[in-house]
Scaffold this motif. Structure first.
Motif, mmCIF file in Angstrom:
data_model
loop_
_atom_site.group_PDB
_atom_site.id
_atom_site.type_symbol
_atom_site.label_atom_id
_atom_site.label_comp_id
_atom_site.label_asym_id
_atom_site.label_seq_id
_atom_site.Cartn_x
_atom_site.Cartn_y
_atom_site.Cartn_z
ATOM 1 N N PHE A 1 28.110 82.685 118.710
ATOM 2 C CA PHE A 1 26.769 83.134 119.067
ATOM 3 C C PHE A 1 26.757 84.602 119.469
ATOM 4 O O PHE A 1 27.770 85.159 119.883
ATOM 5 C CB PHE A 1 26.244 82.294 120.243
ATOM 6 C CG PHE A 1 25.790 80.928 119.852
ATOM 7 C CD1 PHE A 1 26.688 79.992 119.375
ATOM 8 C CD2 PHE A 1 24.456 80.566 119.962
ATOM 9 C CE1 PHE A 1 26.273 78.721 119.015
ATOM 10 C CE2 PHE A 1 24.033 79.298 119.610
ATOM 11 C CZ PHE A 1 24.938 78.375 119.131
ATOM 12 N N GLN A 2 25.569 85.186 119.364
ATOM 13 C CA GLN A 2 25.448 86.596 119.719
ATOM 14 C C GLN A 2 25.732 86.828 121.199
ATOM 15 O O GLN A 2 26.408 87.786 121.556
ATOM 16 C CB GLN A 2 24.041 87.099 119.381
ATOM 17 C CG GLN A 2 23.800 88.514 119.882
ATOM 18 C CD GLN A 2 22.514 89.109 119.351
ATOM 19 O OE1 GLN A 2 21.785 88.479 118.594
ATOM 20 N NE2 GLN A 2 22.238 90.322 119.746
ATOM 21 N N HIS A 3 25.217 85.945 122.037
ATOM 22 C CA HIS A 3 25.431 86.117 123.469
ATOM 23 C C HIS A 3 26.518 85.166 123.930
ATOM 24 O O HIS A 3 26.363 83.946 123.835
ATOM 25 C CB HIS A 3 24.148 85.852 124.248
ATOM 26 C CG HIS A 3 23.033 86.768 123.851
ATOM 27 N ND1 HIS A 3 23.013 88.095 124.208
ATOM 28 C CD2 HIS A 3 21.931 86.565 123.077
ATOM 29 C CE1 HIS A 3 21.941 88.671 123.697
ATOM 30 N NE2 HIS A 3 21.268 87.765 122.997
ATOM 31 N N LYS B 1 18.692 87.230 110.268
ATOM 32 C CA LYS B 1 20.149 87.078 110.193
ATOM 33 C C LYS B 1 20.622 85.926 111.077
ATOM 34 O O LYS B 1 21.337 85.036 110.619
ATOM 35 C CB LYS B 1 20.842 88.387 110.621
ATOM 36 C CG LYS B 1 20.458 89.585 109.784
ATOM 37 C CD LYS B 1 21.222 90.841 110.181
ATOM 38 C CE LYS B 1 20.837 91.374 111.546
ATOM 39 N NZ LYS B 1 19.439 91.836 111.632
ATOM 40 N N SER B 2 20.197 85.978 112.325
ATOM 41 C CA SER B 2 20.614 84.907 113.244
ATOM 42 C C SER B 2 20.077 83.564 112.774
ATOM 43 O O SER B 2 20.776 82.543 112.831
ATOM 44 C CB SER B 2 20.091 85.190 114.652
ATOM 45 O OG SER B 2 20.528 86.449 115.089
ATOM 46 N N THR B 3 18.847 83.566 112.317
ATOM 47 C CA THR B 3 18.233 82.325 111.846
ATOM 48 C C THR B 3 19.038 81.739 110.687
ATOM 49 O O THR B 3 19.287 80.526 110.640
ATOM 50 C CB THR B 3 16.781 82.609 111.410
ATOM 51 O OG1 THR B 3 16.100 83.225 112.494
ATOM 52 C CG2 THR B 3 16.066 81.342 111.027
ATOM 53 N N LEU C 1 29.633 84.745 112.384
ATOM 54 C CA LEU C 1 29.608 85.536 113.611
ATOM 55 C C LEU C 1 28.304 86.314 113.693
ATOM 56 O O LEU C 1 27.923 87.005 112.738
ATOM 57 C CB LEU C 1 30.791 86.506 113.643
ATOM 58 C CG LEU C 1 32.165 85.846 113.676
ATOM 59 C CD1 LEU C 1 32.916 86.143 112.398
ATOM 60 C CD2 LEU C 1 32.963 86.304 114.875
ATOM 61 N N ASP C 2 27.625 86.207 114.843
ATOM 62 C CA ASP C 2 26.345 86.882 115.030
ATOM 63 C C ASP C 2 26.549 88.103 115.916
ATOM 64 O O ASP C 2 26.872 87.964 117.096
ATOM 65 C CB ASP C 2 25.343 85.912 115.668
ATOM 66 C CG ASP C 2 23.911 86.376 115.485
ATOM 67 O OD1 ASP C 2 23.709 87.494 114.970
ATOM 68 O OD2 ASP C 2 22.993 85.614 115.853
ATOM 69 N N GLU C 3 26.368 89.280 115.348
ATOM 70 C CA GLU C 3 26.508 90.544 116.083
ATOM 71 C C GLU C 3 27.765 90.561 116.953
ATOM 72 O O GLU C 3 27.668 90.743 118.175
ATOM 73 C CB GLU C 3 25.282 90.767 116.983
ATOM 74 C CG GLU C 3 23.946 90.697 116.278
ATOM 75 C CD GLU C 3 23.595 91.974 115.526
ATOM 76 O OE1 GLU C 3 24.400 92.924 115.569
ATOM 77 O OE2 GLU C 3 22.538 91.996 114.882
HETATM 78 MG MG LIG Z 1 19.990 88.335 115.484
#
Ligand SMILES: [Mg+2]
Ligand SMILES: Nc1ncnc2c1ncn2[C@@H]1O[C@H](COP(=O)(O)OP(=O)(O)O)[C@@H](O)[C@H]1O
Lengths: 256, 240
Positions: A82-84, A44-46, A159-161
Motif C-alpha cells: 500500500f501507499q501508506h 493508478k491506485s484503483t 507497489l503503490d508509490e
Molecule cells: Mg494513488
C-alpha cells in the motif's frame, strides 16, 4: 511467453460511481517489471487494488497464472504494498507483522521463523525484528511492508508509490531492494526516475484509459505524449537528448 | 511475543476466558459486604501480574466514575437518612448502592486490564475466535479496537496541527473541535478499511492457518482458578 497477469476488457469502479478505468487489456509476462504512470487521480491506485482483488471488476476480468482473480478471495500469488505504510502494518513488532501472512498460509514453528528471517534479510531489516512497528523510520516502514508481502512469496507484486516521502538514501536503498527481486513487479509512481531505473516497460494511464504501453525510455522520453498527459520527461532522459548522449549511457549511469 | 506474563497464563484464549468468567462473577455480586473481597481479589490478581503503572493509567477514568457514584448516589437515593447538614442528606441505601456499583466497576476494570491490556488487538480477536465465537464477531471487535486506536491518533494529530497554527483550545472553539472530530472519524474509518483490506490480502480469515494448539496445563489451571474464585465470591455473596 505465457502471460502471468492478464486483463481482458477490465473496468474498475468504486461502488456507486462511474468507472475510473475501463476497457483495459494488458498482459504481464513472468518476471517483467512494469511502471504505471499517470496524473494524480488517473486511477493508478484503483487499478492496483483491482488487480489484487480488493476492488471487484466492474466489467471484464483479471487472470493470474491462467486462473481468474476473484475479488475478496485470498490469493497469495499476488501481493500489494500500500501507499501508506500505516495502512499495512498492524502488528506490535516487525517480526510479528512479517509473520502474519505466512502464518495465514499455514506455516508454523521453524518454517515460519525461517520465512520471516529470509524476508527481513532481503529487505535489510534483520536487526529490527523485535522493534515495535511505530518506532521504525519511514524508509524502514516501507521496507517492512515489502517484507510482509515478500514473506508470502507472491509471484506478482504490486507497489503503490513506493518511494513517496522517502529521503534520498532510503529511496536508493528501496530501488536496490526492488531491483534484486525475482517477482513480477508493477510499480505505480510519480517518481519517473525510479521507474526508469527499475522498469523496462511503462504503462501510461489517463482519463480512464491506457494511453501508452511500451518501452520505458520511449514513453517517458516522448515530450509531446508526456505533456499531453500532464507529465514531464524525467531529467535523465531530457538531458541525454539535449547533450546528445547515447540514451543507453545515460540510463546505465543512472542505474549504477 | 515475549511479555512479562508473571504467574498468569500466556495463552490469550485462557486470559480471555478468565477475564470473562471473573467479570461476570463480579457483576453478579449483590451485597456490599462482598465488595472488600471483590476488590482484594482484583488487587491480588493485579499484583501477581505486576504492571502497576499501566494499570493505574488505565484506571484513571474508571476511578473518577466510581467516585462519582459513591458521592452522588447517597445524596439522591434512599430513605434512611444517615447524616444531615442543611439541605444535604446522606442516605444509607444510596451509599450502599454507590459502594456496590463503584466496587464492581473497579474490580472488573482492574481484572480486564490486568488480563487483556498487554494483548494486541489481533491476538485478542484470534483468542475470541479460538474460544469458538463467530469469526465475524471477532473481526468486528478487532476492527472496532483498531478504529478507536486510529481515532485517538487522528485526534491527537489534528489537535497538534490546530495548535501549531494557532487554533484555540478549550470550550470557546467548540465548532472547530467538532469539525476536527468529524474529520478524524472519517479518516480513521478509511484507514481501518484499508487495514482490513491489507489483512485479508495477507490471508486473514482465509482459514489456512494452522489451528492453535490445545490449551496447556497452566492455561487450563488459570481458567479453573478463575472459575473457582468467581464461584467462591458468589457463594460469599449469597451467605452474607
Ligand atoms: Mg494513488
Ligand atoms: N476510497 C475511494 N472511494 C471512492 N472513490 C475513490 C476512492 N479512492 C479513489 N477514488 C477515486 O478514484 C479515482 C482514481 O483515484 P486513484 O486511484 O487514487 O488515482 P491515483 O492513484 O492515480 O492518484 C479518483 O477520481 C478518486 O476520486
Amino acid at each position: 511467453m505465457r502471460a502471468l497477469l492478464q486483463t481482458v476488457g477490465l473496468a474498475v469502479a468504486w461502488p456507486g460511481q462511474p468507472p475510473v478505468l475501463s476497457g483495459l487489456d494488458l498482459a504481464l509476462g513472468p518476471g517483467e517489471r512494469v511502471g504505471l504512470v499517470g496524473p494524480n487521480g488517473s486511477g493508478k491506485s484503483t487499478l492496483l487494488l483491482s488487480l489484487a482483488g480488493v476492488l471487484p471488476a466492474a466489467a471484464g476480468a483479471v487472470h493470474l497464472g491462467g486462473a481468474p482473480v476473484r475479488a475478496g478471495v485470498f490469493n497469495p500469488a499476488v501481493g500489494l504494498v500500500f501507499q501508506h505504510a500505516e495502512d499495512q502494518l498492524f502488528c506490535p513488532t516487525l517480526a510479528d507483522d512479517v509473520a502474519f501472512g505466512p502464518r495465514n498460509l499455514g506455516l508454523a514453528g521453524a518454517a515460519l521463523e525461517a520465512r520471516v528471517a529470509e524476508a527481513l534479510t532481503v529487505c535489510g531489516l534483520s536487526e529490527l525484528g523485535e522493534r515495535p512497528v511505530h518506532r521504525l523510520s519511514g524508509g524502514e516502514k516501507r521496507r517492512a511492508c515489502i517484507a510482509g508481502v515478500l514473506a508470502m512469496r507472491p509471484r506478482l507484486m504490486l507497489l503503490d508509490e513506493p518511494s513517496a516521502a522517502l529521503d534520498l538514501r532510503s529511496r536508493r536503498r528501496l530501488i536496490r531492494l526492488l531491483a534484486g527481486l525475482d517477482q513480477t513487479l508493477m510499480v505505480a509512481s510519480h517518481d519517473l526516475d525510479l521507474i526508469l531505473e527499475l522498469c523496462p516497460r511503462v504503462i501510461l494511464i489517463d482519463a480512464g484509459r491506457i494511453r501508452a504501453d511500451g518501452p520505458a525510455r520511449e514513453i517517458l522520453g516522448d515530450a509531446a505524449l508526456m505533456a499531453a498527459h500532464g507529465q514531464e520527461v524525467p531529467p535523465a532522459l531530457a538531458r541525454s537528448r539535449v547533450a546528445g548522449w547515447p540514451r543507453e549511457r545515460a540510463i546505465a549511469g543512472g542505474a549504477a | 511475543m515475549a511479555e512479562p506474563a508473571g504467574l498468569l497464563p500466556g495463552d490469550p484464549r485462557a486470559r480471555l476466558a478468565m477475564a470473562l468468567i471473573l467479570a461476570f462473577g463480579f457483576a453478579a455480586v449483590g451485597q456490599v459486604g462482598t465488595v472488600p473481597a471483590l476488590l482484594a481479589l482484583a488487587l491480588i490478581l493485579a499484583l501477581v501480574a505486576g504492571q502497576p503503572a499501566r494499570l493505574l493509567r488505565g484506571l484513571r477514568g474508571p476511578l473518577v466514575l466510581a467516585a462519582a457514584f459513591v458521592l452522588i448516589l447517597p445524596l439522591v437515593s434512599g430513605a434512611t437518612v444517615l447524616w444531615q447538614a442543611g439541605p444535604l442528606r446522606l442516605r444509607a441505601e444510596g451509599l450502599e448502592a454507590g459502594l456496590l456499583i463503584a466496587g464492581r466497576l473497579l474490580a472488573i476494570v482492574t481484572v480486564t486490564l490486568t488480563l487483556l491490556a498487554t494483548l494486541p488487538a489481533h491476538r485478542l480477536a484470534a483468542a475470541l475466535r479460538g474460544l469458538g465465537s463467530p469469526a465475524l464477531l471477532a473481526d468486528l471487535l478487532l476492527l472496532t479496537l483498531r478504529y478507536l486506536d486510529e481515532v485517538r491518533g487522528e485526534i491527537l494529530r489534528a489537535r497538534l496541527a490546530r495548535r501549531l497554527r494557532g487554533g484555540g483550545a478549550g470550550w470557546r472553539d467548540l465548532p472547530g473541535h467538532g469539525a476536527m472530530l468529524a474529520l478524524a472519524l472519517i479518516r480513521s474509518q478509511r484507514r481501518a478499511e484499508n487495514i482490513w483490506a491489507a489483512m485479508r490480502l495477507r490471508g486473514h480469515a482465509a482459514g489456512l492457518a494452522v489451528p492453535p494448539p490445545p490449551l496447556g496445563a497452566s492455561d487450563r489451571a488459570g481458567i479453573a482458578v478463575a472459575a473457582g474464585l468467581a464461584g467462591l465470591l458468589l457463594l460469599m455473596d449469597r451467605v452474607a
